[in-house]
Design a protein around this motif. Structure first.
Motif, PDB file in Angstrom:
ATOM      1  N   ARG A 258     -37.508  84.037  56.371  1.00  7.60           N
ATOM      2  CA  ARG A 258     -36.796  84.824  57.353  1.00  7.60           C
ATOM      3  C   ARG A 258     -37.442  84.446  58.881  1.00  7.60           C
TER       4      ARG A 258
ATOM      5  N   ALA B  13     -43.349 104.273  48.190  1.00  5.06           N
ATOM      6  CA  ALA B  13     -44.257 104.955  48.032  1.00  5.06           C
ATOM      7  C   ALA B  13     -45.598 104.080  47.818  1.00  5.06           C
TER       8      ALA B  13
ATOM      9  N   MET C 189     -45.210  97.095  45.254  1.00  5.86           N
ATOM     10  CA  MET C 189     -46.217  96.607  46.204  1.00  5.86           C
ATOM     11  C   MET C 189     -47.588  97.207  45.966  1.00  5.86           C
TER      12      MET C 189
ATOM     13  N   ASP D 172     -44.677  90.056  43.693  1.00  2.51           N
ATOM     14  CA  ASP D 172     -43.269  89.978  42.858  1.00  2.51           C
ATOM     15  C   ASP D 172     -43.492  88.459  42.451  1.00  2.51           C
TER      16      ASP D 172
ATOM     17  N   ARG E 187     -40.864 100.016  55.025  1.00  2.98           N
ATOM     18  CA  ARG E 187     -41.157  98.826  54.508  1.00  2.98           C
ATOM     19  C   ARG E 187     -41.385  97.782  55.744  1.00  2.98           C
TER      20      ARG E 187
ATOM     21  N   GLU F 277     -42.496  81.694  56.389  1.00  2.00           N
ATOM     22  CA  GLU F 277     -41.753  82.806  55.971  1.00  2.00           C
ATOM     23  C   GLU F 277     -40.102  82.171  56.245  1.00  2.00           C
TER      24      GLU F 277
HETATM   25  P1  FAD Z   1     -41.377  90.269  48.734  1.00  2.00           P
HETATM   26  O1  FAD Z   1     -41.408  91.726  49.507  1.00  2.00           O
HETATM   27  O2  FAD Z   1     -39.946  89.902  47.926  1.00  2.00           O
HETATM   28  O3  FAD Z   1     -41.566  89.229  49.890  1.00  2.00           O
HETATM   29  C1  FAD Z   1     -41.302  87.751  49.676  1.00  2.00           C
HETATM   30  C2  FAD Z   1     -41.194  87.405  51.041  1.00  2.00           C
HETATM   31  O4  FAD Z   1     -41.128  85.639  50.704  1.00  2.00           O
HETATM   32  C3  FAD Z   1     -40.086  87.633  51.695  1.00  2.00           C
HETATM   33  O5  FAD Z   1     -40.152  87.888  53.098  1.00  2.00           O
HETATM   34  C4  FAD Z   1     -38.840  86.412  51.470  1.00  2.00           C
HETATM   35  O6  FAD Z   1     -38.287  86.182  52.713  1.00  2.00           O
HETATM   36  C5  FAD Z   1     -40.031  85.441  51.620  1.00  2.00           C
HETATM   37  N1  FAD Z   1     -39.362  84.013  50.799  1.00  2.00           N
HETATM   38  C6  FAD Z   1     -38.769  84.104  49.657  1.00  2.00           C
HETATM   39  N2  FAD Z   1     -38.425  82.815  49.306  1.00  2.00           N
HETATM   40  C7  FAD Z   1     -39.053  81.924  50.283  1.00  2.00           C
HETATM   41  C8  FAD Z   1     -38.928  80.551  50.365  1.00  2.00           C
HETATM   42  N3  FAD Z   1     -38.327  79.610  49.673  1.00  2.00           N
HETATM   43  N4  FAD Z   1     -39.751  80.144  51.487  1.00  2.00           N
HETATM   44  C9  FAD Z   1     -40.300  81.138  52.247  1.00  2.00           C
HETATM   45  N5  FAD Z   1     -40.403  82.252  52.199  1.00  2.00           N
HETATM   46  C10 FAD Z   1     -39.700  82.697  51.199  1.00  2.00           C
HETATM   47  N6  FAD Z   1     -43.212  99.093  45.352  1.00  2.00           N
HETATM   48  C11 FAD Z   1     -43.923 100.237  45.691  1.00  2.00           C
HETATM   49  O7  FAD Z   1     -45.175 100.105  45.562  1.00  2.00           O
HETATM   50  N7  FAD Z   1     -43.517 101.491  45.826  1.00  2.00           N
HETATM   51  C12 FAD Z   1     -42.331 102.051  46.121  1.00  2.00           C
HETATM   52  O8  FAD Z   1     -41.917 103.012  46.232  1.00  2.00           O
HETATM   53  C13 FAD Z   1     -41.286 100.766  45.862  1.00  2.00           C
HETATM   54  N8  FAD Z   1     -39.874 101.109  45.652  1.00  2.00           N
HETATM   55  C14 FAD Z   1     -39.114 100.238  45.588  1.00  2.00           C
HETATM   56  C15 FAD Z   1     -37.774 100.634  45.590  1.00  2.00           C
HETATM   57  C16 FAD Z   1     -36.760  99.403  45.178  1.00  2.00           C
HETATM   58  C17 FAD Z   1     -35.359  99.727  45.302  1.00  2.00           C
HETATM   59  C18 FAD Z   1     -37.209  98.234  45.069  1.00  2.00           C
HETATM   60  C19 FAD Z   1     -36.056  97.106  44.806  1.00  2.00           C
HETATM   61  C20 FAD Z   1     -38.569  97.729  44.888  1.00  2.00           C
HETATM   62  C21 FAD Z   1     -39.390  98.651  45.152  1.00  2.00           C
HETATM   63  N9  FAD Z   1     -40.962  98.505  45.175  1.00  2.00           N
HETATM   64  C22 FAD Z   1     -41.808  99.453  45.414  1.00  2.00           C
HETATM   65  C23 FAD Z   1     -41.328  97.108  44.969  1.00  2.00           C
HETATM   66  C24 FAD Z   1     -41.834  96.378  46.253  1.00  2.00           C
HETATM   67  O9  FAD Z   1     -40.495  96.161  46.945  1.00  2.00           O
HETATM   68  C25 FAD Z   1     -42.130  94.728  45.952  1.00  2.00           C
HETATM   69  O10 FAD Z   1     -43.062  94.971  44.857  1.00  2.00           O
HETATM   70  C26 FAD Z   1     -42.824  94.253  46.941  1.00  2.00           C
HETATM   71  O11 FAD Z   1     -41.732  94.005  48.013  1.00  2.00           O
HETATM   72  C27 FAD Z   1     -43.246  92.911  46.745  1.00  2.00           C
HETATM   73  O12 FAD Z   1     -43.711  92.263  47.843  1.00  2.00           O
HETATM   74  P2  FAD Z   1     -43.896  90.660  47.827  1.00  2.00           P
HETATM   75  O13 FAD Z   1     -44.664  90.261  49.079  1.00  2.00           O
HETATM   76  O14 FAD Z   1     -44.709  90.139  46.682  1.00  2.00           O
HETATM   77  O15 FAD Z   1     -42.243  90.278  47.727  1.00  2.00           O
END
Ligand code: FAD
Length: 453
Positions: A42, A59, A323, A310, A115, A40
């Protein structure tokens, strides 16, 4: 080794990104007995204060709950932490409100969850498994996916670290470095779209007596046509309020007077709740954030690398499914590990071939839902359709599942949710035209009897 997988070859897996999806994936893999290294960028989220600029609460619905259940965390998340939201509570400009239940028949709820709390819980759970290692402050800077080799920069010491693995899983978010490396592969399709709207988070604090200032078990919406504000409840009885609006409109609100006049006009009931001074301070403390949607495919490189969450399919947040869809990736992947007895080539290929249609579908649905939330919900045609859907759903619950329910309260593949809705549209159109023709004929007959007999 854990959970009875001891007769299988232990795979050496690197998960890049310990966000929500990467942390969950590490648990699924750990449960299967594989060695997991989670890298990670961060710091450990369990040790850092809440950062502003990213949605504070989310949500959680059925797809996400199913995944949490698989790793033994659903009950805790729902019972101890989640706040049920039974419907949308719509705020009119005169301050009056009304409720549109999410599921009038079976009374299902979505849950507001923090979150950071959820992310911390997933990481904490990984401590239960001796086969998971966590490396924070490691930024992926280079990848040779075919060889399964990665280079990380240790952000606290500036050293670089080279590592290799049997499988690399990129769960590194919308701007994924793993995906960037995949883009060098031939036949990798990619598109991204920034919408013209951004978002900015505000906060309604708890009441003086420590309770909620608004009815807690709803997702509150202030729909205003071209833009909207929403609020989700937090555990400490505060509300995270999110204003979604075109960037051009944000830009116009460049003085305290303009901001307050804007809120007086469109969201007057929210001003005493947020507090005038806090509204001004919070609004001008950060810039609105952009919203991006990413579509790409395939999600894998041979039997060596895969992107999920994502990284594979960032969607705009209006269906509350980003999410949830990412968590569903982990569930489906686990089912494929089971089906193909951990044969990576077969697992990755099938995931890529079958998942994209559904992730493209939820991306399109999320774009549509913004229009529904900010505009359509106030229209009579929407209310009529919702009443029809709810009535037929009540009458024939196994036959007629409305779109929102199929997306949020079922695990029906997203692409089927759309097809199901299209079929319902056709049925209703036919039904209404038959009713219309029937009414016309009936009217004509009644007219004839009255005036010509
Ligand atoms: P992320 O949460 O972006 O995590 C990616 C991780 O990878 C991070 O910790 C980052 O630091 C790390 N990373 C990035 N680059 C590197 C690198 N080069 N090397 C090592 N680590 C790295 N979803 C829902 O289901 N319900 C909701 O109500 C909802 N509301 C939302 C509201 C808003 C305003 C937003 C913007 C999004 C919302 N989402 C919601 C979507 C949800 O936030 C994302 O789909 C979810 O966070 C995706 O998770 P992830 O782990 O794929 O990506």
């Amino acid at each position: 080794m854990q959970n009875g997988y001891s007769n299988k070859k232990q795979l050496d897996v690197i998960v890049v990104g310990a966000g929500l999806v990467g942390s969950l994936e590490a648990l699924y893999l750990a449960k299967r007995g594989h060695r997991v290294r989670l890298y990670e960028f961060r710091e450990d989220i369990r040790k850092t204060p809440q950062a502003r600029g990213r949605s504070i609460n989310l949500a959680l619905s059925v797809r996400g709950r199913r995944a949490l259940k698989d790793v033994g965390l659903e009950t805790h998340m729902i019972k101890e932490h989640g706040i049920p939201m039974t419907g949308r509570r719509i705020h009119n400009t005169d301050g009056s409100t009304y409720v549109i239940p999410y599921d009038a028949n079976t009374k299902q709820s979505i849950y507001s969850v923090g979150r950071n709390y959820l992310n911390g819980l997933l990481l904490q759970e990984s401590e239960q498994y001796g086969n998971v290692e966590r490396y924070f402050n490691h930024k992926l800077i280079e990848a040779n996916l075919k060889k399964g080799s990665l280079t990380f920069l240790k952000t606290d010491t500036n050293e670089t670290v080279n590592v290799t693995a049997d499988l690399i899983i990129g769960a590194d978010g919308a701007f994924s470095a793993v995906r960037k490396a995949m883009m060098k592969q031939p036949f990798f399709d990619f598109s991204q779209k920034y919408i013209e709207h951004g978002y900015l988070e505000l906060c309604i604090p708890p009441a003086d007596n420590g309770g909620f200032l608004m009815p807690a078990n709803y997702l509150h919406i202030w729909p205003r046509g071209e833009f909207m504000m929403i609020a989700l409840p937090n555990q400490d009885c505060s509300w995270t309020v999110t204003l979604f609006m075109p960037f051009a409109k944000f830009k116009n609100l460049d003085t305290e007077e303009k901001l307050l006049a804007f809120f007086e006009k469109y969201f007057p009931d929210s001003i005493p709740l947020i507090g005038k001074q806090k509204l001004v301070e919070d609004f001008f403390a950060v810039k609105p954030s952009p919203l991006v949607a990413v579509k790409c495919r395939p999600y894998h490189v041979e039997d060596k690398a895969l992107i999920i969450g994502d990284a594979a399919h960032a969607v705009v947040p209006f269906y509350g499914q980003g999410m949830n869809a990412g968590f569903e990736d982990c569930t489906l992947l686990d089912q494929l590990f089971q089906k193909h007895h951990d044969n990576l080539a077969e697992i990755l290929q099938e995931f890529s071939e079958t998942r994209w249609e559904d992730t493209f579908a939820i991306s399109d649905l999320a774009m549509y839902n913004y229009i529904e939330m900010r505009d359509l919900v106030t229209r009579p045609s929407y209310k009529f359709r919702k009443a029809m859907d709810d009535f037929i759903f009540w009458l024939l619950p196994n036959f007629w599942v409305p779109l929102y329910n199929s997306v949020t309260f079922s695990t029906m593949p997203y692409s089927l949710c759309i097809k199901n809705r299209e079929w319902q549209d056709r049925v209703l159109k036919k039904f209404l035209s038959i009713v219309g023709i029937g009414a016309l004929i009936g009217g004509a007959v009644a007219f004839k009897i009255k005036y010509y007999s």
